[in-house]
Design a protein around this motif. Sequence first.
Motif, PDB file in Angstrom:
ATOM      1  N   GLY A  68       0.819  -1.205   0.000  1.00  0.00           N
ATOM      2  CA  GLY A  68       0.000   0.000   0.000  1.00  0.00           C
ATOM      3  C   GLY A  68       0.853   1.253   0.000  1.00  0.00           C
ATOM      4  N   ASN A  69       0.225   2.385  -0.134  1.00  0.00           N
ATOM      5  CA  ASN A  69       0.961   3.649  -0.194  1.00  0.00           C
ATOM      6  C   ASN A  69       1.678   3.985   1.117  1.00  0.00           C
ATOM      7  OD1 ASN A  69      -1.957   4.069   0.488  1.00  0.00           O
ATOM      8  ND2 ASN A  69      -1.239   6.122   0.980  1.00  0.00           N
ATOM      9  N   ASN A  70       1.275   3.371   2.222  1.00  0.00           N
ATOM     10  CA  ASN A  70       1.961   3.594   3.497  1.00  0.00           C
ATOM     11  C   ASN A  70       2.990   2.517   3.822  1.00  0.00           C
ATOM     12  OD1 ASN A  70       0.709   6.049   4.637  1.00  0.00           O
ATOM     13  ND2 ASN A  70      -1.157   4.848   4.418  1.00  0.00           N
ATOM     14  N   ASP A  71       3.128   1.518   2.977  1.00  0.00           N
ATOM     15  CA  ASP A  71       4.119   0.443   3.185  1.00  0.00           C
ATOM     16  C   ASP A  71       5.424   0.869   2.526  1.00  0.00           C
ATOM     17  OD1 ASP A  71       2.303  -1.235   4.564  1.00  0.00           O
ATOM     18  OD2 ASP A  71       1.492  -1.949   2.655  1.00  0.00           O
ATOM     19  N   ARG A  72       6.237   1.641   3.263  1.00  0.00           N
ATOM     20  CA  ARG A  72       7.424   2.248   2.660  1.00  0.00           C
ATOM     21  C   ARG A  72       8.732   1.734   3.235  1.00  0.00           C
ATOM     22  NH1 ARG A  72       4.594   7.414   3.808  1.00  0.00           N
ATOM     23  NH2 ARG A  72       3.208   7.778   2.054  1.00  0.00           N
ATOM     24  N   ASP A  73       8.704   1.020   4.343  1.00  0.00           N
ATOM     25  CA  ASP A  73       9.936   0.561   4.975  1.00  0.00           C
ATOM     26  C   ASP A  73      10.573  -0.566   4.162  1.00  0.00           C
ATOM     27  OD1 ASP A  73       9.571   2.403   7.019  1.00  0.00           O
ATOM     28  OD2 ASP A  73       8.489   0.973   8.284  1.00  0.00           O
ATOM     29  N   GLY A  74      11.788  -0.921   4.517  1.00  0.00           N
ATOM     30  CA  GLY A  74      12.557  -1.920   3.773  1.00  0.00           C
ATOM     31  C   GLY A  74      11.838  -3.244   3.570  1.00  0.00           C
ATOM     32  N   TRP A  75      11.158  -3.733   4.610  1.00  0.00           N
ATOM     33  CA  TRP A  75      10.458  -5.016   4.496  1.00  0.00           C
ATOM     34  C   TRP A  75       9.447  -5.001   3.358  1.00  0.00           C
ATOM     35  CZ3 TRP A  75       5.226  -5.257   4.644  1.00  0.00           C
ATOM     36  CH2 TRP A  75       4.572  -4.125   5.141  1.00  0.00           C
ATOM     37  N   ALA A  76       8.847  -3.824   3.104  1.00  0.00           N
ATOM     38  CA  ALA A  76       7.750  -3.724   2.132  1.00  0.00           C
ATOM     39  C   ALA A  76       8.229  -3.785   0.685  1.00  0.00           C
ATOM     40  CB  ALA A  76       6.973  -2.436   2.369  1.00  0.00           C
ATOM     41  N   MET A  77       9.515  -3.573   0.450  1.00  0.00           N
ATOM     42  CA  MET A  77      10.010  -3.558  -0.926  1.00  0.00           C
ATOM     43  C   MET A  77       9.895  -4.928  -1.593  1.00  0.00           C
ATOM     44  SD  MET A  77      10.503  -0.438  -1.451  1.00  0.00           S
ATOM     45  CE  MET A  77       9.299   0.002  -0.207  1.00  0.00           C
ATOM     46  N   GLN A  78       9.793  -5.987  -0.792  1.00  0.00           N
ATOM     47  CA  GLN A  78       9.605  -7.332  -1.361  1.00  0.00           C
ATOM     48  C   GLN A  78       8.141  -7.630  -1.678  1.00  0.00           C
ATOM     49  OE1 GLN A  78      10.867 -10.179   1.580  1.00  0.00           O
ATOM     50  NE2 GLN A  78       9.257  -9.604   3.000  1.00  0.00           N
ATOM     51  N   VAL A  79       7.238  -6.772  -1.220  1.00  0.00           N
ATOM     52  CA  VAL A  79       5.803  -6.960  -1.451  1.00  0.00           C
ATOM     53  C   VAL A  79       5.441  -6.257  -2.760  1.00  0.00           C
ATOM     54  CG1 VAL A  79       3.479  -6.576  -0.527  1.00  0.00           C
ATOM     55  CG2 VAL A  79       5.385  -7.031   1.044  1.00  0.00           C
ATOM     56  N   PRO A  80       4.836  -6.979  -3.727  1.00  0.00           N
ATOM     57  CA  PRO A  80       4.510  -6.357  -5.013  1.00  0.00           C
ATOM     58  C   PRO A  80       3.372  -5.341  -4.893  1.00  0.00           C
ATOM     59  CG  PRO A  80       3.564  -8.551  -4.905  1.00  0.00           C
ATOM     60  CD  PRO A  80       4.394  -8.374  -3.654  1.00  0.00           C
ATOM     61  N   GLU A  81       3.317  -4.417  -5.844  1.00  0.00           N
ATOM     62  CA  GLU A  81       2.228  -3.436  -5.866  1.00  0.00           C
ATOM     63  C   GLU A  81       0.928  -4.057  -6.368  1.00  0.00           C
ATOM     64  OE1 GLU A  81       3.373   0.144  -7.865  1.00  0.00           O
ATOM     65  OE2 GLU A  81       4.957   0.560  -6.408  1.00  0.00           O
ATOM     66  N   THR A  82       1.042  -5.076  -7.213  1.00  0.00           N
ATOM     67  CA  THR A  82      -0.124  -5.818  -7.702  1.00  0.00           C
ATOM     68  C   THR A  82       0.240  -7.293  -7.707  1.00  0.00           C
ATOM     69  OG1 THR A  82       0.546  -5.724 -10.038  1.00  0.00           O
ATOM     70  CG2 THR A  82      -0.821  -3.909  -9.219  1.00  0.00           C
TER      71      THR A  82
END
Length: 154
Positions: A55-69
């Motif tokens: 999501g737009n608030n998932d900005r930390d390092g862990w979130a970079m492995q999570v796809p946008e879609t």
Amino acid sequence: MSLRIGLISDTHGLLRPQALAWLQGSDYIVHGGDIGSQDILDQLAQIAPVTAVRGNNDRDGWAMQVPETDFLQVGELFIYALHDLALLDIDPAGAGVRVVVTGHSHKPLIEEREGVLYVNPGSAGPRRFTLPISAGELIVDGAQVSARIEHLVP
């Protein structure tokens, strides 16, 4: 045999006991973004396989492995997940998608348009304004699918 797909979104780092209880028994879980932490995904993965989008608030390092879609195929059914419906980048019907799961607005929604079911389970995290605390489910039986929203907290 039908399958249950638990739907959750906008946890913003808060995974309520009511949400965990609601998701029990799911065969799959889709998280529509604004997850808040890797810990949320780890807890959900203890219940069922998780498809999650950033999501737009998932900005930390862990979130970079999570796809946008992301896509999830359940039997004959294709589900497309993204956080903000306004950023939909495909023609779901043309791509063979039957269900689009989103988040972002914190507003629960079930709507069918042109043979595509759009579902926003609402927010299961911190309350925003007077919007409900909710999650959802899809029941998939072959090519048939139905959706339902559950209010988790009065």
